[in-house]
Design a protein around this motif. Sequence first.
Motif, PDB file in Angstrom:
ATOM      1  N   SER A   1      42.942 -30.764  38.637  1.00  0.00           N
ATOM      2  CA  SER A   1      42.233 -32.005  38.303  1.00  0.00           C
ATOM      3  C   SER A   1      42.199 -32.288  36.812  1.00  0.00           C
ATOM      4  N   VAL A   2      42.367 -33.554  36.490  1.00  0.00           N
ATOM      5  CA  VAL A   2      42.130 -34.032  35.130  1.00  0.00           C
ATOM      6  C   VAL A   2      40.626 -34.091  34.887  1.00  0.00           C
ATOM      7  N   ASP A   3      40.245 -34.281  33.636  1.00  0.00           N
ATOM      8  CA  ASP A   3      38.837 -34.373  33.254  1.00  0.00           C
ATOM      9  C   ASP A   3      38.476 -35.845  33.070  1.00  0.00           C
ATOM     10  N   PRO A   4      37.673 -36.419  33.978  1.00  0.00           N
ATOM     11  CA  PRO A   4      37.358 -37.843  33.866  1.00  0.00           C
ATOM     12  C   PRO A   4      36.341 -38.163  32.786  1.00  0.00           C
ATOM     13  N   THR A   5      35.781 -37.132  32.165  1.00  0.00           N
ATOM     14  CA  THR A   5      34.767 -37.366  31.127  1.00  0.00           C
ATOM     15  C   THR A   5      35.364 -37.403  29.733  1.00  0.00           C
ATOM     16  N   GLU A   6      36.647 -37.090  29.598  1.00  0.00           N
ATOM     17  CA  GLU A   6      37.287 -37.057  28.281  1.00  0.00           C
ATOM     18  C   GLU A   6      38.139 -38.292  28.053  1.00  0.00           C
ATOM     19  N   ASN A   7      38.061 -38.853  26.842  1.00  0.00           N
ATOM     20  CA  ASN A   7      38.988 -39.916  26.492  1.00  0.00           C
ATOM     21  C   ASN A   7      40.322 -39.294  26.096  1.00  0.00           C
ATOM     22  N   LEU A   8      41.285 -40.132  25.778  1.00  0.00           N
ATOM     23  CA  LEU A   8      42.643 -39.652  25.532  1.00  0.00           C
ATOM     24  C   LEU A   8      42.707 -38.690  24.352  1.00  0.00           C
ATOM     25  N   ASP A   9      41.943 -38.958  23.288  1.00  0.00           N
ATOM     26  CA  ASP A   9      41.945 -38.060  22.135  1.00  0.00           C
ATOM     27  C   ASP A   9      41.328 -36.708  22.480  1.00  0.00           C
ATOM     28  N   GLU A  10      40.226 -36.731  23.186  1.00  0.00           N
ATOM     29  CA  GLU A  10      39.571 -35.480  23.578  1.00  0.00           C
ATOM     30  C   GLU A  10      40.451 -34.675  24.523  1.00  0.00           C
ATOM     31  N   GLU A  11      41.139 -35.375  25.410  1.00  0.00           N
ATOM     32  CA  GLU A  11      42.038 -34.711  26.356  1.00  0.00           C
ATOM     33  C   GLU A  11      43.149 -33.970  25.630  1.00  0.00           C
ATOM     34  N   ARG A  12      43.712 -34.575  24.594  1.00  0.00           N
ATOM     35  CA  ARG A  12      44.793 -33.921  23.851  1.00  0.00           C
ATOM     36  C   ARG A  12      44.312 -32.622  23.221  1.00  0.00           C
ATOM     37  N   VAL A  13      43.122 -32.640  22.637  1.00  0.00           N
ATOM     38  CA  VAL A  13      42.601 -31.438  21.991  1.00  0.00           C
ATOM     39  C   VAL A  13      42.338 -30.350  23.032  1.00  0.00           C
TER      40      VAL A  13
ATOM     41  N   ARG B   1      31.239 -33.029  39.237  1.00  0.00           N
ATOM     42  CA  ARG B   1      29.947 -33.631  38.855  1.00  0.00           C
ATOM     43  C   ARG B   1      30.065 -35.149  38.773  1.00  0.00           C
ATOM     44  N   ALA B   2      31.182 -35.644  38.243  1.00  0.00           N
ATOM     45  CA  ALA B   2      31.341 -37.085  38.060  1.00  0.00           C
ATOM     46  C   ALA B   2      31.459 -37.822  39.391  1.00  0.00           C
ATOM     47  N   LEU B   3      32.027 -37.196  40.402  1.00  0.00           N
ATOM     48  CA  LEU B   3      32.141 -37.842  41.716  1.00  0.00           C
ATOM     49  C   LEU B   3      30.774 -38.087  42.336  1.00  0.00           C
ATOM     50  N   GLY B   4      29.812 -37.242  42.015  1.00  0.00           N
ATOM     51  CA  GLY B   4      28.454 -37.470  42.488  1.00  0.00           C
ATOM     52  C   GLY B   4      27.971 -36.400  43.443  1.00  0.00           C
ATOM     53  N   ASP B   5      26.659 -36.317  43.590  1.00  0.00           N
ATOM     54  CA  ASP B   5      26.042 -35.325  44.461  1.00  0.00           C
ATOM     55  C   ASP B   5      26.535 -35.486  45.898  1.00  0.00           C
ATOM     56  N   GLY B   6      26.926 -34.355  46.483  1.00  0.00           N
ATOM     57  CA  GLY B   6      27.359 -34.368  47.865  1.00  0.00           C
ATOM     58  C   GLY B   6      28.760 -34.867  48.090  1.00  0.00           C
TER      59      GLY B   6
END
Length: 517
Positions: free
Chosen positions: A249-261, A466-471
């Motif tokens: 899975s990718v990280d949906p909480t990171e923007n493109l710059d954060e993802e690169r780091v 966590r981003a998808l939501g509880d349950g």
Amino acid sequence: MSDAHPIRSRRPGLSGGAIIIAGVLLAVVGAVGAWLQHDAPGRSAEPRTEFTANNPPGGLPAALTTGQHLRWSRCTSPSTARTGYDCAVMKAPLDYRKPDGRTIDVALIRRKATGPNSRRIGSLVLNFGGPGVSGVSGLPQFLNQYKPLLDRYDLVSFDPRGVGATIPVRCGKTAEDTGYDGADACARHSGALLPYIGTSHTARDLDLMRYLLGDKRLNYFGVSYGTSLGAVYAHLYPSHVGRLVLEASVDPTENLDEERVSQVKAVQAAFDRFAAHCASRIRNCPTGDGPEEAARRMASLADRLEKKPAPAGGGRKLDADGLAYAVSGHLDLGTDGWPPLAKALTALIDHNDGRPLSEGAEDIGSADRAEAPGDNSRAARTAITCADSSLRPGFEDIDRDVARIEAASPVFGAAWSTGVYLCYNWPFDGERATPQVKADGAAPVLVVGGTGDPTTPYPGARHMVRALGDGVGVLLTAEEEGHGTYPQNRCVTETVDRYLRTGRTPAPGTVCRGSMS
């Protein structure tokens, strides 16, 4: 781990430089008739019951929903799909905000289920990553990885918007060129398409596809970038979620710059683990006595290749950036990639032979990378990424981001830092900094993450849950090296297959042991 990996990259592309967009011209939409032969004789098949759904996507004209039927026939392209596969086209709106307007043709491919009709669940739609990877070419290429699921599912894939035969983005020197020549070329040849090829548009195509395939709910298996597509679908259509697997899975909480780091830190950590293994287990290890010595040797090798690239076969040259991406490609293969990586580095260091290192690696960062004929994956990858991301760096931002990325990795930082130019001066605004994936009310979604993944780092899987939501999000952890763990890890494969066959998710906190255990 298998050496037959799909292209699942989330890596930065080459810099397009500081350019000025001269204008946006209308693009010519390529017809898909060249690869689909409607009058081909049908293959004999066991009679089977075709499924129908009664919940079409809302807001679309009847001509695209109840009035549209997929006409499956023998595939004529690619050559690997001429036996055993069916192909079709699906009409979809170019702009879902104007559903009665211009339509596009979405290219589909299918491998029919082999099990009894009474046990068939429906279709399982596959996305092999990217962005920019053709599903029409990918399904025959990677069928063996998913073949055990044919007892319960038709396996279906497609060319997402901008890719292959589905309104292909053209960013080359001419309108027929499938290579990548910068953002101005994209605007010149495909400007009319660029606003409509982002992930949220393709997610809407998925729901229309679900309905036309006859499924009330979407069953889906997405890998790497495909996890972003699946999660966006779940956000848009939570009540239509069936059995969704989001693997690597990718990280949906990171923007493109954060993802690169995050990614460059992860690939550096994977290289350090390789270097430690090499020092202790491989005779005459080319990277020396451990990670620190390995970093010094790689820096010296990169300097040498920057001054004089090594021959890499087929007229190609391996430069410093190509070195970094080729090494990363071997790390994506997990521990199976370590012995050939050691041999390839020895050939390069001792004999200036870049062929072994380039073979089988995702050498996407090298300026000398040869695109396969008709392959527009690099152009599509760039266009989709910039359609999704709203980040548009200025000169000060670029200098800061380059410094951050280079500081994060002594081996890979310089190559990865070129990605900061990716969307500089892109002709259209991107959708948002991070994708919307919250899917309250959706059925459980299985998210798989490998603790040693060098391309989509493991924290991204936890953040996706966590981003998808509880349950909704259910995490399956694999203590495994490499990018992707299915079907290489037996425990992951059994758990995922059980979920897809029965809908049962693993217990919270389930961990599959592997190469890092």
